[in-house]
Design an enzyme around this catalytic site. Structure first.
Site, mmCIF file in Angstrom:
data_model
loop_
_atom_site.group_PDB
_atom_site.id
_atom_site.type_symbol
_atom_site.label_atom_id
_atom_site.label_comp_id
_atom_site.label_asym_id
_atom_site.label_seq_id
_atom_site.Cartn_x
_atom_site.Cartn_y
_atom_site.Cartn_z
ATOM 1 N N SER A 79 1.847 -12.860 20.763
ATOM 2 C CA SER A 79 2.422 -13.532 21.938
ATOM 3 C C SER A 79 3.634 -14.342 21.517
ATOM 4 O O SER A 79 3.873 -14.571 20.330
ATOM 5 C CB SER A 79 1.381 -14.454 22.561
ATOM 6 O OG SER A 79 1.224 -15.593 21.741
ATOM 7 N N LYS A 80 4.374 -14.768 22.528
ATOM 8 C CA LYS A 80 5.548 -15.599 22.280
ATOM 9 C C LYS A 80 5.135 -16.862 21.520
ATOM 10 O O LYS A 80 5.843 -17.313 20.643
ATOM 11 C CB LYS A 80 6.168 -15.965 23.631
ATOM 12 C CG LYS A 80 7.481 -16.674 23.530
ATOM 13 C CD LYS A 80 8.058 -16.909 24.913
ATOM 14 C CE LYS A 80 7.722 -18.281 25.446
ATOM 15 N NZ LYS A 80 8.146 -19.392 24.594
ATOM 16 N N ARG A 81 3.971 -17.372 21.879
ATOM 17 C CA ARG A 81 3.506 -18.603 21.217
ATOM 18 C C ARG A 81 3.262 -18.412 19.712
ATOM 19 O O ARG A 81 3.479 -19.318 18.921
ATOM 20 C CB ARG A 81 2.242 -19.144 21.901
ATOM 21 C CG ARG A 81 2.574 -20.322 22.824
ATOM 22 C CD ARG A 81 1.383 -20.800 23.578
ATOM 23 N NE ARG A 81 0.909 -19.787 24.514
ATOM 24 C CZ ARG A 81 -0.308 -19.292 24.560
ATOM 25 N NH1 ARG A 81 -1.230 -19.738 23.718
ATOM 26 N NH2 ARG A 81 -0.646 -18.373 25.431
ATOM 27 N N GLY A 93 5.007 -16.578 17.794
ATOM 28 C CA GLY A 93 6.336 -16.674 17.191
ATOM 29 C C GLY A 93 6.743 -18.128 17.025
ATOM 30 O O GLY A 93 7.216 -18.541 15.958
#
Ligand code: GLU
Length: 513
Positions: free
Chosen positions: A265-267, A269
């Protein structure tokens, strides 16, 4: 002549493009190119509540940066447009009405409060979130449960309503997936999804089927997260009488977190310090900036090479492929079923391989632009001969900045401590004498600089190795960079001499204080 292969990438314009999304686009593109077919971009913007301005433009920019621009799409109209679902709104209602006539769909008049009450009423330990389905629809306000006259009245009074699919009870729906083989679904697990919303806009489920049919899509590649929606789509293809035209499906494996546990997920990253989006994304609603591979210094060739190998390989053991090799070698039967673990170190390795393969002239404009962004005054002409000296040390385009910065301005910070420990009058003497020789040097060439360095050292009885590291730190600021006499050569005489003399001052001041 184009083949009959037509594939589509169908993103919703709801934000930045996650690397999973780009990989879906890439696999569509590679499949289309491999078969001489057509790659379509369709913007799935039927959910107006999730629409984000700028997202469509961003998606196009990403595809362009990756070198996988669509053959047809909102910015390249073809025979099958328009390519934005919101602009096709008038198409969908007739199909929803047709399904109602055939008994495959029905009007539902339930208000949000009634739906909430239903969930409360039917909630149980075994069924914590009851769905609108065959066992529940008889208790609700819809055209299957109400009298025909009541339905007539509600419709004539323009009571807000949606149209839902009538999912048959107890049927097995079979998906033939190019990657997964046969996948069986029990229709009892599938709810009566809304097909047309109260505002007349279709939902994704109706629009995706109608559009894939009308756009003559032959193969549909999409992420594994869409697998649970597949039975709804299969039923619709069947109900609408289009089964023989249905695309062949391929649900791509998930891209997993580096530890292999769960979807990337973006999180992840943000937490682990790597990009998950293709390019920087500025969210216009929150003003939040999410970093992208492009801005972190990745080459598009490396980015798509890395993505292609997330869930696919050609079986040869080779890993570095350019776009045309990928198009040539791509085949669906070598796509893996299992999730593909994202590894940022591996991504950087691909980038380094691509940096090595690029000619210095090709890298120079990009490096130049990035240095200018950091306020360093450079030109492409000045940078080009230096690229080859440092590129082995660079995994990203950003790595060039510290590697080249000191060629264009005095080092921003200098590791004085490393010289200071062994600084003495002998060394001061050496650098003073050598500076005098350098000043008189007729030809500013690497060998001549090195020769004079060695001669002065021998004359003063100093081992050249003892002063060489000090010289490097004076010129560069730290213990890195290409051969030091080459650096002096490129720095030219004035800068070399001024950095040495500045260093002698600093070190002397420190010694006498
Ligand atoms: N609009 C869907 C998405 O945002 C597309 C799913 C599909 O390809 O069917 O990913």
């Amino acid at each position: 002549m184009k083949s009959a292969v037509r594939v589509r990438f169908a993103p919703s314009p709801t934000g930045g493009l996650h690397l999973g999304g780009v990989r879906t686009a890439l696999f569509n593109y590679l499949f289309a190119r491999h078969h001489g077919g057509t790659f379509v971009l369709r913007i799935e913007d039927t959910d107006q509540t999730r629409f984000v301005p700028g997202a469509e433009h961003y998606i196009l920019d990403c595809l362009e940066w990756c070198g996988i621009s669509p053959d047809e799409g909102p910015h390249k109209e073809g025979r099958f447009g328009p390519y934005r679902q919101s602009e096709r709104k008038s198409t969908y209602r007739a199909f929803a009405e047709q399904l109602i006539q055939q008994g495959h769909a029905y009007y539902a008049f339930d208000t949000p409060e009634e739906l909430e009450a239903m969930r409360e009423r039917f909630k149980s330990e075994n069924n914590p979130s009851p769905q609108y389905n065959a066992s529940i629809r008889a208790h609700m306000r819809n055209s299957l449960a109400l009298d025909a006259s009541e339905v007539e009245r509600l419709l004539s009074e323009k009571t807000p309503h949606v149209i839902r699919i009538n999912v048959p009870a107890n049927q097995t729906v079979v998906l033939h997936d190019m990657i997964r083989g046969e996948v069986h679904f029990n229709s009892n697990e599938v709810d009566d999804k809304v097909l047309l919303k109260a505002d007349g806009m279709p939902t994704y489920h109706l629009a995706v089927v109608v559009d894939d049919y009308q756009m003559q899509i032959s193969h549909a590649f999409r992420g594994e997260e869409w697998l649970p929606s597949a039975p709804v789509h299969l039923l619709l293809w069947d109900f609408l009488g289009w089964k023989n035209s249905m695309p062949q499906w391929a649900h791509l494996p998930l891209i997993l977190k580096p530890d292999g546990h769960g979807k990337l997920s973006k999180r992840d990253g943000d937490r682990l310090g790597f990009p998950v989006f293709a390019m920087d994304w500025h969210d216009p609603r929150t003003q939040e900036l999410t970093r992208g591979f492009r801005e972190m210094g990745f080459l598009p060739e490396a980015f798509i090479n890395m993505l292609a190998l997330l869930g696919w390989n050609d079986g040869s053991g080779e890993e570095v492929f350019d776009r045309s090799q990928l198009c040539e070698r791509f085949s669906v039967d070598r796509i893996h079923k299992g999730g593909a673990r994202f590894d940022f170190e591996k991504a950087k390795w691909f980038n380094q391989e691509w940096i090595k393969r690029k000619r210095d002239e090709e890298l120079a404009p990009q490096v130049c632009e990035r240095m200018k962004q950091q306020g360093i005054q450079v030109t492409q002409e000045a940078i080009t001969p230096l690229i080859g000296l440092v590129k082995e040390r660079c995994q990203t385009l950003m790595d060039f900045i510290p590697q080249l910065d000191y060629f264009f301005r005095d080092p921003v910070s200098v590791d004085w401590n490393s010289i200071r420990a062994k600084w003495d009058s002998g060394k001061k003497n050496f650098f003073t004498e050598w500076s005098n020789e350098l000043a008189a040097l007729a030809e500013w060439k690497t060998e001549a600089i090195e020769d004079s360095f060695k001669q002065v050292a021998i004359r003063l009885g100093i081992k050249p190795g003892e002063v060489q590291l000090s010289l490097r730190i004076m010129l560069v600021g730290g213990k890195f960079g290409p051969p030091v006499f080459l650096i002096a050569h490129y720095l030219q005489k004035d800068s070399t001499l001024s950095r040495i003399s500045h260093a002698i001052h600093i070190l002397d001041d420190a010694a006498s204080s």
